[in-house]
Design a protein around this motif. Structure first.
Motif, short mmCIF file in Angstrom:
data_model
loop_
_atom_site.label_atom_id
_atom_site.label_comp_id
_atom_site.label_asym_id
_atom_site.label_seq_id
_atom_site.Cartn_x
_atom_site.Cartn_y
_atom_site.Cartn_z
N TRP A 138 8.02 92.40 60.88
CA TRP A 138 9.03 92.59 59.94
C TRP A 138 10.06 91.65 59.95
O TRP A 138 10.63 90.92 59.06
N TRP A 139 10.36 90.85 61.27
CA TRP A 139 11.17 89.74 61.36
C TRP A 139 10.76 88.58 60.77
O TRP A 139 11.49 87.88 60.04
N ILE A 140 9.34 88.15 60.75
CA ILE A 140 8.83 87.06 60.43
C ILE A 140 8.70 86.96 58.90
O ILE A 140 9.19 85.96 58.07
N ALA A 141 8.44 88.37 58.18
CA ALA A 141 8.42 88.40 56.81
C ALA A 141 9.62 87.94 56.00
O ALA A 141 9.90 87.74 55.02
N GLY A 142 10.99 88.43 56.93
CA GLY A 142 12.27 88.55 56.38
C GLY A 142 12.75 87.07 56.43
O GLY A 142 14.05 86.83 56.08
N ILE A 143 12.34 86.14 57.34
CA ILE A 143 13.00 84.85 57.41
C ILE A 143 13.23 84.06 56.31
O ILE A 143 14.57 83.63 56.42
N PRO A 144 12.85 83.92 55.14
CA PRO A 144 13.40 83.41 53.95
C PRO A 144 14.31 83.91 53.67
O PRO A 144 15.81 83.42 53.26
N TRP A 145 14.84 85.39 53.51
CA TRP A 145 15.72 86.14 53.39
C TRP A 145 17.07 85.80 54.19
O TRP A 145 18.10 85.80 53.93
N ASP A 146 16.54 85.82 55.46
CA ASP A 146 17.65 85.45 56.55
C ASP A 146 18.43 83.91 56.09
O ASP A 146 19.53 84.01 56.50
N LEU A 147 17.55 83.17 56.04
CA LEU A 147 18.19 81.87 55.54
C LEU A 147 18.96 81.99 54.46
O LEU A 147 20.15 81.30 54.41
N PHE A 148 18.57 82.79 53.29
CA PHE A 148 19.49 82.89 52.16
C PHE A 148 20.73 83.61 52.73
O PHE A 148 22.00 83.17 52.31
N HIS A 149 20.70 84.63 53.51
CA HIS A 149 21.85 85.56 54.07
C HIS A 149 22.81 84.29 54.82
O HIS A 149 24.00 84.51 54.52
N GLY A 150 22.20 83.56 55.78
CA GLY A 150 23.03 82.72 56.37
C GLY A 150 23.75 81.76 55.41
O GLY A 150 24.86 81.34 55.69
N THR A 151 23.04 81.12 54.46
CA THR A 151 23.59 80.25 53.60
C THR A 151 25.14 80.86 52.67
O THR A 151 26.03 80.27 52.44
#
Length: 179
Positions: A138-151
């Motif tokens: 779940w965490w790995i699949a969401g990394i692109p979204w997390d990067l967007f979230h951080g930005t």
């Protein structure tokens, strides 16, 4: 009179101020969440929790808990509820520990890191209910979204930190300077 005694002896004006500030925090957290709900991983809750904690200290924790309960009333109970029960209070407590830092850059980077770490922090709930492989996937699949979230968090903080903090600093309890 000790600090503790002074805290216990709130008059009606101070009590009304506390209720009004608490209501303002809860309402803006919920309204901000709703206003940006159509934009994936763009949220203003992180910014508001940080700013409220910097300005109102421990009172923010109560507003965060009510915000989470209100979210449950609006959206129902789910796995995300477990995440919200620890993520938002954790953010507020962390900011409270770092509250002496008064830097746009620090809080912008801090909010970006929180956004990037959000999925990893959420995965703890999946660890409890699905095991390590579920949490990791779940965490790995969401990394692109997390990067967007951080930005998004970084940009929101860079743009809104100074004007919102200036407004919040003008909200003073009765009897204090500016109140």
């Amino acid at each position: 009179m000790s600090k503790m005694e002074k805290r216990k002896k709130k008059g009606p004006k101070e009590a009304a101020w506390d209720v009004a500030v608490m209501g303002m925090m809860i309402a803006t957290l919920e309204a901000g969440k709703m206003a940006l709900s159509a934009a994936p991983n763009v949220e203003i809750v992180t910014l508001l929790v940080i700013l409220y904690t910097l300005r109102f200290g421990k009172k923010t924790l109560y507003a965060v808990v009510v915000f989470v309960l209100l979210e449950c009333a609006v959206w129902g109970i789910g796995l995300w509820t477990v995440m919200y029960l620890y993520l938002w209070p954790l953010l507020s407590l962390t900011v409270f520990c770092l509250r002496k830092i008064d830097s746009l850059w620090f809080w912008s980077i801090f909010s970006a890191v929180f956004g990037v770490m959000y999925g990893g922090l959420c995965s703890f709930a999946y660890l409890l209910f699905g095991g390590p492989s579920t949490a990791f996937a779940w965490w790995i699949a969401g990394i692109p979204w997390d990067l967007f979230h951080g930005t998004a968090n970084f940009i929101l903080m860079m743009v809104l930190y100074t004007p919102l903090l200036r407004v919040l600093r003008r909200i003073a309890p009765p009897g204090s300077e500016g109140g």
